[in-house]
Design a protein around this motif. Sequence first.
Motif, PDB file in Angstrom:
ATOM      1  N   LYS A  50     -13.619   1.358   6.176  1.00 43.64           N
ATOM      2  CA  LYS A  50     -12.169   1.146   6.151  1.00 43.64           C
ATOM      3  C   LYS A  50     -11.725  -0.222   6.641  1.00 43.64           C
ATOM      4  O   LYS A  50     -10.590  -0.418   7.091  1.00 43.64           O
ATOM      5  CB  LYS A  50     -11.418   2.247   6.947  1.00 43.64           C
ATOM      6  CG  LYS A  50     -11.849   3.653   6.682  1.00 43.64           C
ATOM      7  CD  LYS A  50     -12.209   3.974   5.270  1.00 43.64           C
ATOM      8  CE  LYS A  50     -11.065   3.904   4.296  1.00 43.64           C
ATOM      9  NZ  LYS A  50     -11.595   4.074   2.886  1.00 43.64           N
ATOM     10  N   THR A  53     -13.885  -3.100   2.633  1.00 46.07           N
ATOM     11  CA  THR A  53     -15.141  -3.199   1.883  1.00 46.07           C
ATOM     12  C   THR A  53     -14.921  -3.359   0.384  1.00 46.07           C
ATOM     13  O   THR A  53     -15.472  -4.268  -0.234  1.00 46.07           O
ATOM     14  CB  THR A  53     -15.995  -1.922   2.097  1.00 46.07           C
ATOM     15  OG1 THR A  53     -15.805  -1.443   3.404  1.00 46.07           O
ATOM     16  CG2 THR A  53     -17.456  -2.191   1.786  1.00 46.07           C
ATOM     17  N   ILE A  54     -14.117  -2.469  -0.187  1.00 48.03           N
ATOM     18  CA  ILE A  54     -14.010  -2.503  -1.658  1.00 48.03           C
ATOM     19  C   ILE A  54     -13.179  -3.709  -2.101  1.00 48.03           C
ATOM     20  O   ILE A  54     -13.284  -4.157  -3.236  1.00 48.03           O
ATOM     21  CB  ILE A  54     -13.513  -1.173  -2.266  1.00 48.03           C
ATOM     22  CG1 ILE A  54     -12.025  -0.946  -2.046  1.00 48.03           C
ATOM     23  CG2 ILE A  54     -14.302   0.006  -1.747  1.00 48.03           C
ATOM     24  CD1 ILE A  54     -11.462   0.122  -2.996  1.00 48.03           C
ATOM     25  N   ARG A 127     -11.848  -5.556  10.763  1.00 48.00           N
ATOM     26  CA  ARG A 127     -10.405  -5.285  10.732  1.00 48.00           C
ATOM     27  C   ARG A 127      -9.989  -4.747  12.088  1.00 48.00           C
ATOM     28  O   ARG A 127     -10.822  -4.114  12.783  1.00 48.00           O
ATOM     29  CB  ARG A 127     -10.138  -4.237   9.653  1.00 48.00           C
ATOM     30  CG  ARG A 127      -8.686  -3.900   9.408  1.00 48.00           C
ATOM     31  CD  ARG A 127      -8.565  -2.794   8.361  1.00 48.00           C
ATOM     32  NE  ARG A 127      -7.202  -2.589   7.942  1.00 48.00           N
ATOM     33  CZ  ARG A 127      -6.794  -1.632   7.107  1.00 48.00           C
ATOM     34  NH1 ARG A 127      -7.690  -0.789   6.596  1.00 48.00           N
ATOM     35  NH2 ARG A 127      -5.530  -1.515   6.782  1.00 48.00           N
ATOM     36  N   SER A 135      -6.738   4.380   8.828  1.00 44.92           N
ATOM     37  CA  SER A 135      -7.261   4.421   7.462  1.00 44.92           C
ATOM     38  C   SER A 135      -8.395   5.453   7.351  1.00 44.92           C
ATOM     39  O   SER A 135      -8.473   6.220   6.380  1.00 44.92           O
ATOM     40  CB  SER A 135      -7.762   3.020   7.083  1.00 44.92           C
ATOM     41  OG  SER A 135      -8.250   2.987   5.773  1.00 44.92           O
ATOM     42  N   TYR A 190     -10.080  -8.998   7.921  1.00 47.72           N
ATOM     43  CA  TYR A 190      -9.270  -8.386   6.856  1.00 47.72           C
ATOM     44  C   TYR A 190      -7.856  -8.966   6.888  1.00 47.72           C
ATOM     45  O   TYR A 190      -7.264  -9.289   5.862  1.00 47.72           O
ATOM     46  CB  TYR A 190      -9.264  -6.873   7.102  1.00 47.72           C
ATOM     47  CG  TYR A 190      -8.276  -6.063   6.308  1.00 47.72           C
ATOM     48  CD1 TYR A 190      -8.643  -5.475   5.098  1.00 47.72           C
ATOM     49  CD2 TYR A 190      -6.973  -5.844   6.783  1.00 47.72           C
ATOM     50  CE1 TYR A 190      -7.735  -4.707   4.377  1.00 47.72           C
ATOM     51  CE2 TYR A 190      -6.063  -5.085   6.066  1.00 47.72           C
ATOM     52  CZ  TYR A 190      -6.447  -4.521   4.872  1.00 47.72           C
ATOM     53  OH  TYR A 190      -5.550  -3.761   4.153  1.00 47.72           O
ATOM     54  N   SER A 224      -7.261  -9.726  -7.287  1.00 51.27           N
ATOM     55  CA  SER A 224      -7.699  -9.015  -6.083  1.00 51.27           C
ATOM     56  C   SER A 224      -6.539  -8.607  -5.172  1.00 51.27           C
ATOM     57  O   SER A 224      -6.777  -8.140  -4.056  1.00 51.27           O
ATOM     58  CB  SER A 224      -8.659  -9.893  -5.270  1.00 51.27           C
ATOM     59  OG  SER A 224      -9.657 -10.416  -6.094  1.00 51.27           O
ATOM     60  N   PHE A 252      -8.855   5.180  -1.795  1.00 50.31           N
ATOM     61  CA  PHE A 252      -9.251   3.904  -1.186  1.00 50.31           C
ATOM     62  C   PHE A 252      -8.063   2.954  -1.108  1.00 50.31           C
ATOM     63  O   PHE A 252      -7.885   2.255  -0.125  1.00 50.31           O
ATOM     64  CB  PHE A 252     -10.365   3.268  -2.022  1.00 50.31           C
ATOM     65  CG  PHE A 252     -11.722   3.828  -1.741  1.00 50.31           C
ATOM     66  CD1 PHE A 252     -12.553   3.231  -0.805  1.00 50.31           C
ATOM     67  CD2 PHE A 252     -12.177   4.965  -2.395  1.00 50.31           C
ATOM     68  CE1 PHE A 252     -13.810   3.739  -0.537  1.00 50.31           C
ATOM     69  CE2 PHE A 252     -13.438   5.486  -2.136  1.00 50.31           C
ATOM     70  CZ  PHE A 252     -14.249   4.871  -1.211  1.00 50.31           C
ATOM     71  N   ARG A 254      -4.826   2.861  -0.393  1.00 48.88           N
ATOM     72  CA  ARG A 254      -3.787   3.693   0.235  1.00 48.88           C
ATOM     73  C   ARG A 254      -2.535   2.870   0.518  1.00 48.88           C
ATOM     74  O   ARG A 254      -1.540   2.976  -0.162  1.00 48.88           O
ATOM     75  CB  ARG A 254      -4.356   4.346   1.490  1.00 48.88           C
ATOM     76  CG  ARG A 254      -3.547   5.499   2.039  1.00 48.88           C
ATOM     77  CD  ARG A 254      -4.165   6.006   3.329  1.00 48.88           C
ATOM     78  NE  ARG A 254      -4.211   4.969   4.350  1.00 48.88           N
ATOM     79  CZ  ARG A 254      -3.235   4.707   5.227  1.00 48.88           C
ATOM     80  NH1 ARG A 254      -2.153   5.440   5.234  1.00 48.88           N
ATOM     81  NH2 ARG A 254      -3.351   3.721   6.118  1.00 48.88           N
ATOM     82  N   ARG A 255      -2.577   1.986   1.533  1.00 48.32           N
ATOM     83  CA  ARG A 255      -1.402   1.160   1.843  1.00 48.32           C
ATOM     84  C   ARG A 255      -1.721  -0.329   1.865  1.00 48.32           C
ATOM     85  O   ARG A 255      -0.919  -1.150   1.458  1.00 48.32           O
ATOM     86  CB  ARG A 255      -0.807   1.569   3.191  1.00 48.32           C
ATOM     87  CG  ARG A 255      -0.274   2.993   3.195  1.00 48.32           C
ATOM     88  CD  ARG A 255       0.747   3.198   4.279  1.00 48.32           C
ATOM     89  NE  ARG A 255       1.968   2.448   4.034  1.00 48.32           N
ATOM     90  CZ  ARG A 255       2.967   2.355   4.895  1.00 48.32           C
ATOM     91  NH1 ARG A 255       2.886   2.956   6.062  1.00 48.32           N
ATOM     92  NH2 ARG A 255       4.048   1.662   4.613  1.00 48.32           N
ATOM     93  N   GLY A 256      -2.859  -0.676   2.435  1.00 47.38           N
ATOM     94  CA  GLY A 256      -3.290  -2.072   2.409  1.00 47.38           C
ATOM     95  C   GLY A 256      -2.403  -3.017   3.201  1.00 47.38           C
ATOM     96  O   GLY A 256      -2.089  -4.110   2.746  1.00 47.38           O
TER      97      GLY A 256
HETATM   98  P1  A3P Z   1      -5.560   1.544   4.181  1.00 43.70           P
HETATM   99  O1  A3P Z   1      -6.149   2.916   4.202  1.00 43.70           O
HETATM  100  O2  A3P Z   1      -5.023   1.105   5.512  1.00 43.70           O
HETATM  101  O3  A3P Z   1      -4.547   1.361   3.095  1.00 43.70           O
HETATM  102  P2  A3P Z   1     -12.705   0.212   2.683  1.00 43.70           P
HETATM  103  O4  A3P Z   1     -12.808  -0.441   1.350  1.00 43.70           O
HETATM  104  O5  A3P Z   1     -13.571  -0.434   3.723  1.00 43.70           O
HETATM  105  O6  A3P Z   1     -12.872   1.677   2.581  1.00 43.70           O
HETATM  106  O7  A3P Z   1     -11.230  -0.084   3.223  1.00 43.70           O
HETATM  107  C1  A3P Z   1     -10.128   0.524   2.625  1.00 43.70           C
HETATM  108  C2  A3P Z   1      -8.888  -0.142   3.144  1.00 43.70           C
HETATM  109  O8  A3P Z   1      -8.768  -1.452   2.569  1.00 43.70           O
HETATM  110  C3  A3P Z   1      -7.631   0.637   2.763  1.00 43.70           C
HETATM  111  O9  A3P Z   1      -6.731   0.498   3.862  1.00 43.70           O
HETATM  112  C4  A3P Z   1      -7.184  -0.122   1.528  1.00 43.70           C
HETATM  113  O10 A3P Z   1      -5.828   0.052   1.218  1.00 43.70           O
HETATM  114  C5  A3P Z   1      -7.500  -1.551   1.941  1.00 43.70           C
HETATM  115  N1  A3P Z   1      -7.567  -2.442   0.771  1.00 43.70           N
HETATM  116  C6  A3P Z   1      -8.342  -2.321  -0.329  1.00 43.70           C
HETATM  117  N2  A3P Z   1      -8.062  -3.303  -1.201  1.00 43.70           N
HETATM  118  C7  A3P Z   1      -7.104  -4.067  -0.643  1.00 43.70           C
HETATM  119  C8  A3P Z   1      -6.373  -5.225  -1.075  1.00 43.70           C
HETATM  120  N3  A3P Z   1      -6.587  -5.782  -2.251  1.00 43.70           N
HETATM  121  N4  A3P Z   1      -5.447  -5.743  -0.221  1.00 43.70           N
HETATM  122  C9  A3P Z   1      -5.228  -5.188   0.978  1.00 43.70           C
HETATM  123  N5  A3P Z   1      -5.859  -4.079   1.429  1.00 43.70           N
HETATM  124  C10 A3P Z   1      -6.780  -3.524   0.621  1.00 43.70           C
END
Ligand code: A3P
Length: 294
Positions: A50, A53-54, A127, A135, A190, A224, A252, A254-256
């Motif tokens: 969280k 990563t992605i 982060r 998250s 992050y 991105s 994944f 969710r709010r970012g």
């Molecule tokens: P939230 O749950 O706070 O929204 P991981 O990839 O390590 O599982 O992390 C997931 C978190 O990264 C989630 O946070 C997700 O919304 C956030 N995230 C993924 N892509 C993002 C982007 N392009 N910009 C900002 N946050 C992002």
Amino acid sequence: MADSESDFQTVRLFNYKGCKMSGIHTIERLDQMENYEVRDSDVFVVTYPKSGTIWMQTILMYIFMDDDLQTGETKASFFKAPWLELSIKEINTDDRPPPRLFVTHLPYQLIPKALKNKKAKVIYVYRNPKDVAVSYYHFHKFANYLETPENFGAFLQAFLEGQVDYDSWFDHVKNWYNHREEFNIIFQSYEEMIKDLKMAVLKFCKFLGKPMDDKSVDAIVEHSTFKNMKLNPKTNYETAGFPLFNSSLPGFMRRGIIGDWKNNFTVAQNDMFNNIFQEKMNAIPLKFIWENVA
Ligand code: A3P
């Protein structure tokens, strides 16, 4: 625990060489990690769950995508930069041309020994742990292989005690940071990616030895953003779906944002967290950003 990726069970956490792991893992795959063959040209994204990563996985995919960003790629990001410690039948990285791209949540003590030859590149994304906890809490409801917590307070306690998949956030960050001299590694927060994604992408390109013109960097940044990643089936993980995840919940993407913890922590939880953070992290000079102030 799982015999294969599609065969996981929601089991209680198990202890693998001192690290709590969930039922998505197989002992067989974890056992392969220590002596996993690392190539000099390999690139690894390392994170605690969280922590973005992605997001980093997507950026890496785009940096190494030599075709047009709109039309050039047909595979999902998790195929282009697969999870190191998960064995997924359809994904074979042995025959890939360099650079092979990986993402992993493995803690320092479980990482392939060969990564310490300092040639393969490592990008460690971290982060602020209050947002990680929030998250991760929501992710426990979304992921069918993790037990759904009773409430946020119960989850926060488990998080602080490292009673979660991949164990303690504190140990993960501290161990990777304290052993940084053993790797060819950069650290990236992050929150700094949220504040200035272009600067972050330029930093990655430089570290990865992949110079890029301004137009290409801008295209990567555009593809991105949270909004665009969420819409794109190649980057939003929707195709990973059932049975691993409960598709009716925010996943994944969710709010970012920075500072969602403020909507979840009570004052008492925040005080407790601050004390623990201060005690455990005071010797680590990484910069943590807790809120999005201009
Ligand atoms: P939230 O749950 O706070 O929204 P991981 O990839 O390590 O599982 O992390 C997931 C978190 O990264 C989630 O946070 C997700 O919304 C956030 N995230 C993924 N892509 C993002 C982007 N392009 N910009 C900002 N946050 C992002």
